[in-house]
Design a protein around this motif. Structure first.
Motif, PDB file in Angstrom:
ATOM      1  N   ARG A  74      22.287  12.987 -84.653  1.00 33.00           N
ATOM      2  CA  ARG A  74      22.177  14.221 -85.385  1.00 33.00           C
ATOM      3  C   ARG A  74      23.319  13.822 -86.651  1.00 33.00           C
ATOM      4  O   ARG A  74      23.570  14.917 -87.408  1.00 33.00           O
ATOM      5  CB  ARG A  74      22.803  15.431 -84.737  1.00 33.00           C
ATOM      6  N   SER A  75      23.893  12.798 -86.761  1.00 29.15           N
ATOM      7  CA  SER A  75      24.668  12.314 -87.944  1.00 29.15           C
ATOM      8  C   SER A  75      25.867  13.013 -88.007  1.00 29.15           C
ATOM      9  O   SER A  75      26.474  13.037 -89.258  1.00 29.15           O
ATOM     10  CB  SER A  75      23.842  12.493 -89.391  1.00 29.15           C
ATOM     11  N   VAL A  76      26.387  13.677 -86.881  1.00 30.85           N
ATOM     12  CA  VAL A  76      27.643  14.289 -87.052  1.00 30.85           C
ATOM     13  C   VAL A  76      28.950  13.422 -86.372  1.00 30.85           C
ATOM     14  O   VAL A  76      29.857  13.809 -86.677  1.00 30.85           O
ATOM     15  CB  VAL A  76      27.532  15.619 -86.268  1.00 30.85           C
ATOM     16  N   LEU A  77      28.239  12.127 -85.983  1.00 31.81           N
ATOM     17  CA  LEU A  77      29.315  11.314 -85.519  1.00 31.81           C
ATOM     18  C   LEU A  77      29.007   9.915 -85.664  1.00 31.81           C
ATOM     19  O   LEU A  77      28.024   9.439 -85.352  1.00 31.81           O
ATOM     20  CB  LEU A  77      29.836  11.401 -84.045  1.00 31.81           C
ATOM     21  N   GLU A  78      30.249   9.093 -86.126  1.00 28.15           N
ATOM     22  CA  GLU A  78      30.116   7.749 -86.297  1.00 28.15           C
ATOM     23  C   GLU A  78      31.129   7.063 -85.311  1.00 28.15           C
ATOM     24  O   GLU A  78      32.405   7.664 -85.155  1.00 28.15           O
ATOM     25  CB  GLU A  78      30.060   7.033 -87.825  1.00 28.15           C
ATOM     26  N   PHE A  79      30.866   5.847 -84.772  1.00 36.13           N
ATOM     27  CA  PHE A  79      31.746   5.176 -83.764  1.00 36.13           C
ATOM     28  C   PHE A  79      31.542   3.967 -83.690  1.00 36.13           C
ATOM     29  O   PHE A  79      30.842   3.383 -84.169  1.00 36.13           O
ATOM     30  CB  PHE A  79      31.520   5.981 -82.386  1.00 36.13           C
ATOM     31  N   LYS A  80      32.781   3.358 -83.545  1.00 37.04           N
ATOM     32  CA  LYS A  80      32.761   1.708 -83.365  1.00 37.04           C
ATOM     33  C   LYS A  80      33.928   1.376 -82.705  1.00 37.04           C
ATOM     34  O   LYS A  80      34.895   2.079 -82.255  1.00 37.04           O
ATOM     35  CB  LYS A  80      32.989   1.120 -84.630  1.00 37.04           C
ATOM     36  N   LEU A  81      33.689   0.053 -81.588  1.00 34.42           N
ATOM     37  CA  LEU A  81      34.505  -0.252 -80.855  1.00 34.42           C
ATOM     38  C   LEU A  81      35.387  -1.108 -81.365  1.00 34.42           C
ATOM     39  O   LEU A  81      35.470  -2.138 -82.363  1.00 34.42           O
ATOM     40  CB  LEU A  81      33.875  -1.282 -79.816  1.00 34.42           C
ATOM     41  N   MET A  82      36.998  -1.125 -81.403  1.00 39.05           N
ATOM     42  CA  MET A  82      37.930  -1.598 -82.024  1.00 39.05           C
ATOM     43  C   MET A  82      37.935  -3.287 -81.470  1.00 39.05           C
ATOM     44  O   MET A  82      38.027  -3.423 -80.312  1.00 39.05           O
ATOM     45  CB  MET A  82      39.288  -1.040 -81.992  1.00 39.05           C
ATOM     46  N   ARG A  83      38.100  -4.040 -82.668  1.00 41.21           N
ATOM     47  CA  ARG A  83      38.231  -5.579 -81.939  1.00 41.21           C
ATOM     48  C   ARG A  83      39.503  -6.191 -81.274  1.00 41.21           C
ATOM     49  O   ARG A  83      39.512  -6.780 -80.617  1.00 41.21           O
ATOM     50  CB  ARG A  83      37.827  -6.354 -83.241  1.00 41.21           C
ATOM     51  N   SER A  84      40.411  -5.339 -81.981  1.00 42.60           N
ATOM     52  CA  SER A  84      41.846  -5.979 -81.578  1.00 42.60           C
ATOM     53  C   SER A  84      42.188  -5.213 -79.998  1.00 42.60           C
ATOM     54  O   SER A  84      42.897  -5.886 -79.328  1.00 42.60           O
ATOM     55  CB  SER A  84      42.860  -5.319 -82.454  1.00 42.60           C
ATOM     56  N   GLN A  85      41.477  -4.131 -80.030  1.00 43.43           N
ATOM     57  CA  GLN A  85      41.568  -3.327 -78.583  1.00 43.43           C
ATOM     58  C   GLN A  85      40.395  -3.233 -77.993  1.00 43.43           C
ATOM     59  O   GLN A  85      39.752  -2.028 -78.371  1.00 43.43           O
ATOM     60  CB  GLN A  85      42.579  -2.040 -78.896  1.00 43.43           C
ATOM     61  N   PRO A  86      40.053  -3.822 -77.331  1.00 42.10           N
ATOM     62  CA  PRO A  86      38.495  -3.614 -76.799  1.00 42.10           C
ATOM     63  C   PRO A  86      37.982  -2.160 -75.925  1.00 42.10           C
ATOM     64  O   PRO A  86      37.099  -1.746 -76.164  1.00 42.10           O
ATOM     65  CB  PRO A  86      38.145  -4.873 -75.795  1.00 42.10           C
ATOM     66  N   GLU A  87      39.342  -1.815 -75.389  1.00 40.29           N
ATOM     67  CA  GLU A  87      39.139  -0.414 -74.733  1.00 40.29           C
ATOM     68  C   GLU A  87      39.194   0.783 -75.787  1.00 40.29           C
ATOM     69  O   GLU A  87      38.884   2.030 -75.218  1.00 40.29           O
ATOM     70  CB  GLU A  87      40.117  -0.219 -73.611  1.00 40.29           C
ATOM     71  N   ILE A  88      39.391   0.644 -77.020  1.00 38.66           N
ATOM     72  CA  ILE A  88      39.561   1.700 -77.872  1.00 38.66           C
ATOM     73  C   ILE A  88      38.520   1.916 -78.979  1.00 38.66           C
ATOM     74  O   ILE A  88      37.936   0.906 -79.391  1.00 38.66           O
ATOM     75  CB  ILE A  88      40.926   1.483 -78.593  1.00 38.66           C
ATOM     76  N   TYR A  89      38.100   3.089 -78.825  1.00 43.96           N
ATOM     77  CA  TYR A  89      36.975   3.316 -79.909  1.00 43.96           C
ATOM     78  C   TYR A  89      37.557   4.298 -81.169  1.00 43.96           C
ATOM     79  O   TYR A  89      38.565   4.942 -81.069  1.00 43.96           O
ATOM     80  CB  TYR A  89      35.816   4.363 -79.341  1.00 43.96           C
ATOM     81  N   SER A  90      36.825   3.987 -82.257  1.00 43.86           N
ATOM     82  CA  SER A  90      37.089   4.688 -83.577  1.00 43.86           C
ATOM     83  C   SER A  90      36.121   5.726 -83.872  1.00 43.86           C
ATOM     84  O   SER A  90      35.014   5.124 -83.800  1.00 43.86           O
ATOM     85  CB  SER A  90      37.608   3.651 -84.663  1.00 43.86           C
ATOM     86  N   TYR A  91      36.439   6.968 -83.810  1.00 49.26           N
ATOM     87  CA  TYR A  91      35.387   8.017 -83.889  1.00 49.26           C
ATOM     88  C   TYR A  91      35.519   8.537 -85.130  1.00 49.26           C
ATOM     89  O   TYR A  91      36.749   8.869 -85.891  1.00 49.26           O
ATOM     90  CB  TYR A  91      35.690   9.073 -83.080  1.00 49.26           C
ATOM     91  N   THR A  92      34.357   8.845 -86.234  1.00 51.38           N
ATOM     92  CA  THR A  92      34.418   9.605 -87.503  1.00 51.38           C
ATOM     93  C   THR A  92      33.564  10.716 -87.300  1.00 51.38           C
ATOM     94  O   THR A  92      32.521  10.535 -87.012  1.00 51.38           O
ATOM     95  CB  THR A  92      34.172   8.659 -88.613  1.00 51.38           C
ATOM     96  N   LEU A  93      34.168  11.988 -87.590  1.00 51.22           N
ATOM     97  CA  LEU A  93      33.391  13.145 -87.421  1.00 51.22           C
ATOM     98  C   LEU A  93      32.998  13.619 -88.677  1.00 51.22           C
ATOM     99  O   LEU A  93      33.746  13.667 -89.958  1.00 51.22           O
ATOM    100  CB  LEU A  93      34.185  14.280 -86.872  1.00 51.22           C
ATOM    101  N   ASN A  94      31.818  14.225 -88.955  1.00 56.40           N
ATOM    102  CA  ASN A  94      31.212  14.645 -90.233  1.00 56.40           C
ATOM    103  C   ASN A  94      31.187  16.132 -89.980  1.00 56.40           C
ATOM    104  O   ASN A  94      29.858  16.463 -89.589  1.00 56.40           O
ATOM    105  CB  ASN A  94      29.926  13.792 -90.445  1.00 56.40           C
TER     106      ASN A  94
END
Length: 372
Positions: A74-94
Motif C-alpha cells: 500500500r506504499s505506506v512503509l519501506e523497509f530494509k535490513l541493515m548490513r552492519s547489524q543483520p538483526e536490525i531493520y530500518s523502517y520508513t513511514l509514509n
C-alpha cells in the motif's frame, strides 16, 4: 481471583484502531504501523529489531513479515535490513500516502451512495488544469532576447543537419533545458562555439571529425565501382558506411591489414632495386572537385575566360585597373551560361556582384539596363 488483578498480570495493555486495520490489510499490519509511528522521533525513519517489536506488540516474526508486505503493497512503509547489524531493520513511514489512502476510500464511500439515473448518466467532471497566463520558458538565459537568439541558432543548426522537423526539435531542446536537463548546445552557445562542435568525436580513421582519410574513402568507393555501381552511387554508399562507427571500425581494421601487406610488398621491391614501388591508385594524391574548379572548366568550354577573372580578380595597380575596366563579359556569353542549369545561379551572383556591368535579368534573359 479478582478479574482486574488477573489482567494486570499481563502487564500494560496496547490499543489498536480497528478502522486502521481495515485500511492496512489486517490487524497485524495496523499494530506494526502504530508501534513504529510511536517510536518515531524527528525523522520518518526508525530502526529496531524483530525482538523489540515482538516484546512491544506480541507479533511473531512470521506475522511481522506478513504485516511488512501488506504495508509495502500500500506504499505506506519501506523497509530494509541493515548490513552492519543483520538483526536490525530500518523502517520508513509514509504518512502522506496513508492520508491519501484514507481520503480516497472516504470519497469512494460518499460517491457510492449517490443515486444515478440509468437513462441520463451523470456528466463527467471536467479535469481542472492550472494554466499560468503568459507562460514563458524558464532557463539559464538572462533575457528574452538571449533566448530568441539561442532559438535562432538551434533552428539554423537543425536545418543544416537536415532534420525533418526543425521547429519540433528546437522545442524539445528548449523544453528540456527549462525542466533542468543539461544541454551541451547551450554551453556551446554561451561559449560562442559552433553548435555541435563539442559533441563531435574524431575516430581513428578520420583526419578530423566526420572526415575520413582520403585513401580509406577512395578504397571503399573503388570497391563499389568494381561491383558495377555508378560513381555517384558508389560515393554515397561508401560515405554512408564510414558515417556508421561500428561498420567503419570493422572496415578500418581490414584496410589497415591491406595497407600493411602493400607496405611489405613495396619494401621488398625497394630492396630488390625498384626505385618507385607500386602503390594502388587510392594512395596517390587526388585533386578535390570543388564548385570553383567545375565553374572554371565550364567557362573555358564556353570560350570566355573573363568571367572567371571577374569572380576572382588578381591584385592590380591603379593603372592596370584603368586599362582593364573595359573587360566586361558580353551579353551573348552571359546568356549562353544562363541557359545552363549548372551555371545559371553563378551568372545571377556575378550580375549582383558587378552592378557596374549594367546588366540585369528579365524574363529569363540577361539584358542591358542602358541600351543607349
Amino acid at each position: 481471583m479478582n478479574l482486574k488483578q488477573f489482567w494486570q498480570n499481563f502487564g500494560e495493555a496496547a490499543v489498536y484502531y480497528p478502522q486502521l486495520a481495515q485500511k492496512m490489510g489486517g490487524v497485524s499490519a495496523a499494530i506494526l504501523y502504530q508501534i513504529l509511528g510511536r517510536w518515531l522521533n524527528q525523522s520518518s525513519t526508525v530502526q529496531c529489531s524483530l525482538k523489540e517489536i515482538t516484546d512491544a506488540t506480541g507479533l511473531s516474526e512470521a506475522e511481522q513479515k506478513l504485516a511488512r508486505e501488506e504495508l509495502k503493497a500500500r506504499s505506506v512503509l519501506e523497509f530494509k535490513l541493515m548490513r552492519s547489524q543483520p538483526e536490525i531493520y530500518s523502517y520508513t513511514l509514509n504518512f502522506e500516502q496513508l492520508e491519501q489512502l484514507i481520503l480516497n476510500d472516504s470519497a469512494v464511500e460518499k460517491t457510492s451512495t449517490v443515486k444515478r439515473d440509468p437513462y441520463f448518466p451523470p456528466r463527467r467532471q471536467p479535469i481542472a488544469v492550472s494554466v499560468t497566463p503568459h507562460y514563458q520558458f524558464s532557463g539559464p538565459w538572462r533575457s528574452q532576447q538571449q533566448l530568441e537568439a539561442f532559438q535562432d541558432a538551434l533552428l539554423s543548426y537543425a536545418k543544416q543537419q537536415g532534420y525533418s522537423n526543425p521547429g519540433g526539435w528546437v522545442f524539445k531542446i528548449i523544453d528540456g533545458i527549462s525542466k533542468g536537463i543539461k544541454s551541451p548546445f547551450w554551453d556551446e552557445f554561451i561559449a560562442e562555439k559552433p553548435l555541435g562542435s563539442s559533441q563531435k568525436i574524431q575516430q581513428e580513421w578520420e583526419i578530423e571529425p566526420g572526415v575520413p582519410y582520403p585513401a580509406f574513402e577512395s578504397e571503399r568507393i573503388q570497391y563499389y565501382t568494381h561491383k558495377g555501381e555508378p560513381l555517384e552511387s558508389a560515393v554515397a554508399k561508401a560515405r554512408s558506411e564510414l558515417r556508421n562507427p561500428v561498420k567503419a571500425k570493422d572496415l578500418w581494421e581490414g584496410f589497415l591489414r591491406k595497407c600493411d601487406r602493400i607496405a611489405n610488398d613495396a619494401l621488398k621491391a625497394k630492396k630488390a632495386g625498384v626505385e618507385t614501388p607500386y602503390l594502388p591508385p587510392s594512395f596517390s594524391e587526388q585533386s578535390t572537385v570543388t564548385k570553383a574548379s567545375v565553374m572554371e572548366k565550364l567557362s573555358q568550354l564556353q570560350g570566355d575566360s573573363s568571367l572567371l577573372e571577374a569572380e576572382n580578380p588578381p591584385e592590380k595597380t591603379l593603372s592596370e585597373e584603368e586599362e582593364t575596366s573595359s573587360d566586361i563579359p558580353s551579353l551573348e556569353s552571359l546568356n549562353n551560361l544562363y541557359q545552363s542549369p549548372i551555371t545559371q545561379n553563378w551568372v545571377e551572383e556575378q550580375i549582383a556582384k558587378h552592378p557596374e556591368w549594367g546588366y540585369t535579368i528579365r524574363e529569363g534573359k540577361v539584358i542591358d539596363q542602358y541600351p543607349f
